[in-house]
Design a protein around this motif. Sequence first.
Motif, PDB file in Angstrom:
ATOM      1  N   LYS A  13      41.604  12.167  16.710  1.00  0.00           N
ATOM      2  CA  LYS A  13      41.765  13.397  17.482  1.00  0.00           C
ATOM      3  C   LYS A  13      42.918  14.235  16.936  1.00  0.00           C
ATOM      4  O   LYS A  13      42.804  15.459  16.795  1.00  0.00           O
ATOM      5  CB  LYS A  13      42.009  13.065  18.947  1.00  0.00           C
ATOM      6  CG  LYS A  13      42.171  14.274  19.823  1.00  0.00           C
ATOM      7  CD  LYS A  13      42.473  13.890  21.262  1.00  0.00           C
ATOM      8  CE  LYS A  13      42.782  15.146  22.056  1.00  0.00           C
ATOM      9  NZ  LYS A  13      43.745  14.923  23.102  1.00  0.00           N
ATOM     10  N   LYS A  16      41.895  15.920  13.701  1.00  0.00           N
ATOM     11  CA  LYS A  16      41.010  17.060  13.966  1.00  0.00           C
ATOM     12  C   LYS A  16      41.791  18.263  14.483  1.00  0.00           C
ATOM     13  O   LYS A  16      41.514  19.402  14.100  1.00  0.00           O
ATOM     14  CB  LYS A  16      39.936  16.672  14.980  1.00  0.00           C
ATOM     15  CG  LYS A  16      38.848  15.795  14.419  1.00  0.00           C
ATOM     16  CD  LYS A  16      37.809  15.511  15.477  1.00  0.00           C
ATOM     17  CE  LYS A  16      36.723  14.610  14.951  1.00  0.00           C
ATOM     18  NZ  LYS A  16      35.708  14.321  15.974  1.00  0.00           N
ATOM     19  N   GLU A  17      42.765  18.016  15.340  1.00  0.00           N
ATOM     20  CA  GLU A  17      43.582  19.113  15.861  1.00  0.00           C
ATOM     21  C   GLU A  17      44.359  19.781  14.739  1.00  0.00           C
ATOM     22  O   GLU A  17      44.450  21.003  14.677  1.00  0.00           O
ATOM     23  CB  GLU A  17      44.545  18.607  16.935  1.00  0.00           C
ATOM     24  CG  GLU A  17      43.881  18.250  18.230  1.00  0.00           C
ATOM     25  CD  GLU A  17      44.842  17.678  19.249  1.00  0.00           C
ATOM     26  OE1 GLU A  17      46.040  17.512  18.932  1.00  0.00           O
ATOM     27  OE2 GLU A  17      44.396  17.380  20.361  1.00  0.00           O
ATOM     28  N   TYR A  18      44.926  18.976  13.842  1.00  0.00           N
ATOM     29  CA  TYR A  18      45.679  19.518  12.718  1.00  0.00           C
ATOM     30  C   TYR A  18      44.771  20.347  11.811  1.00  0.00           C
ATOM     31  O   TYR A  18      45.129  21.448  11.389  1.00  0.00           O
ATOM     32  CB  TYR A  18      46.328  18.388  11.925  1.00  0.00           C
ATOM     33  CG  TYR A  18      46.959  18.847  10.639  1.00  0.00           C
ATOM     34  CD1 TYR A  18      48.124  19.611  10.650  1.00  0.00           C
ATOM     35  CD2 TYR A  18      46.395  18.528   9.414  1.00  0.00           C
ATOM     36  CE1 TYR A  18      48.702  20.037   9.469  1.00  0.00           C
ATOM     37  CE2 TYR A  18      46.967  18.946   8.236  1.00  0.00           C
ATOM     38  CZ  TYR A  18      48.115  19.703   8.273  1.00  0.00           C
ATOM     39  OH  TYR A  18      48.675  20.131   7.103  1.00  0.00           O
ATOM     40  N   GLU A  19      43.585  19.823  11.521  1.00  0.00           N
ATOM     41  CA  GLU A  19      42.652  20.540  10.665  1.00  0.00           C
ATOM     42  C   GLU A  19      42.093  21.778  11.359  1.00  0.00           C
ATOM     43  O   GLU A  19      41.631  22.704  10.704  1.00  0.00           O
ATOM     44  CB  GLU A  19      41.519  19.616  10.224  1.00  0.00           C
ATOM     45  CG  GLU A  19      42.005  18.547   9.259  1.00  0.00           C
ATOM     46  CD  GLU A  19      40.954  17.528   8.888  1.00  0.00           C
ATOM     47  OE1 GLU A  19      39.876  17.506   9.536  1.00  0.00           O
ATOM     48  OE2 GLU A  19      41.202  16.741   7.965  1.00  0.00           O
ATOM     49  N   GLY A  20      42.166  21.799  12.675  1.00  0.00           N
ATOM     50  CA  GLY A  20      41.720  22.944  13.442  1.00  0.00           C
ATOM     51  C   GLY A  20      42.748  24.062  13.533  1.00  0.00           C
ATOM     52  O   GLY A  20      42.496  25.108  14.114  1.00  0.00           O
ATOM     53  N   GLY A  21      43.954  23.822  12.989  1.00  0.00           N
ATOM     54  CA  GLY A  21      44.955  24.864  12.954  1.00  0.00           C
ATOM     55  C   GLY A  21      46.227  24.593  13.728  1.00  0.00           C
ATOM     56  O   GLY A  21      47.137  25.423  13.729  1.00  0.00           O
ATOM     57  N   ARG A  22      46.314  23.455  14.363  1.00  0.00           N
ATOM     58  CA  ARG A  22      47.529  23.131  15.118  1.00  0.00           C
ATOM     59  C   ARG A  22      48.661  22.755  14.160  1.00  0.00           C
ATOM     60  O   ARG A  22      48.424  22.156  13.111  1.00  0.00           O
ATOM     61  CB  ARG A  22      47.253  21.973  16.057  1.00  0.00           C
ATOM     62  CG  ARG A  22      48.358  21.709  17.034  1.00  0.00           C
ATOM     63  CD  ARG A  22      47.918  20.832  18.163  1.00  0.00           C
ATOM     64  NE  ARG A  22      49.057  20.562  19.015  1.00  0.00           N
ATOM     65  CZ  ARG A  22      49.194  19.479  19.749  1.00  0.00           C
ATOM     66  NH1 ARG A  22      48.245  18.587  19.779  1.00  0.00           N
ATOM     67  NH2 ARG A  22      50.267  19.304  20.477  1.00  0.00           N
ATOM     68  N   THR A  49      36.558  11.709  10.378  1.00  0.00           N
ATOM     69  CA  THR A  49      36.484  13.032  10.979  1.00  0.00           C
ATOM     70  C   THR A  49      35.240  13.783  10.522  1.00  0.00           C
ATOM     71  O   THR A  49      34.833  14.722  11.172  1.00  0.00           O
ATOM     72  CB  THR A  49      37.734  13.863  10.639  1.00  0.00           C
ATOM     73  OG1 THR A  49      37.834  13.989   9.228  1.00  0.00           O
ATOM     74  CG2 THR A  49      38.988  13.229  11.204  1.00  0.00           C
TER      75      THR A  49
END
Length: 52
Positions: A13, A16-22, A49
Amino acid sequence: MKNSIISEAQIVKAIKEYEGGRELNDVCRELGIHKSTFYNWRKKYAAWTVRS
């Protein structure tokens, strides 16, 4: 070997958050880990992922 407090699901999770821009600093601060630990996880769990 020490058991991890953070589950594999939480690791995926976070990746995924990091790759989503976080921001990386925010993800690491929330989990209480160092940036190098996150990068090691990312190498190890990168294939996980892709499926989801």
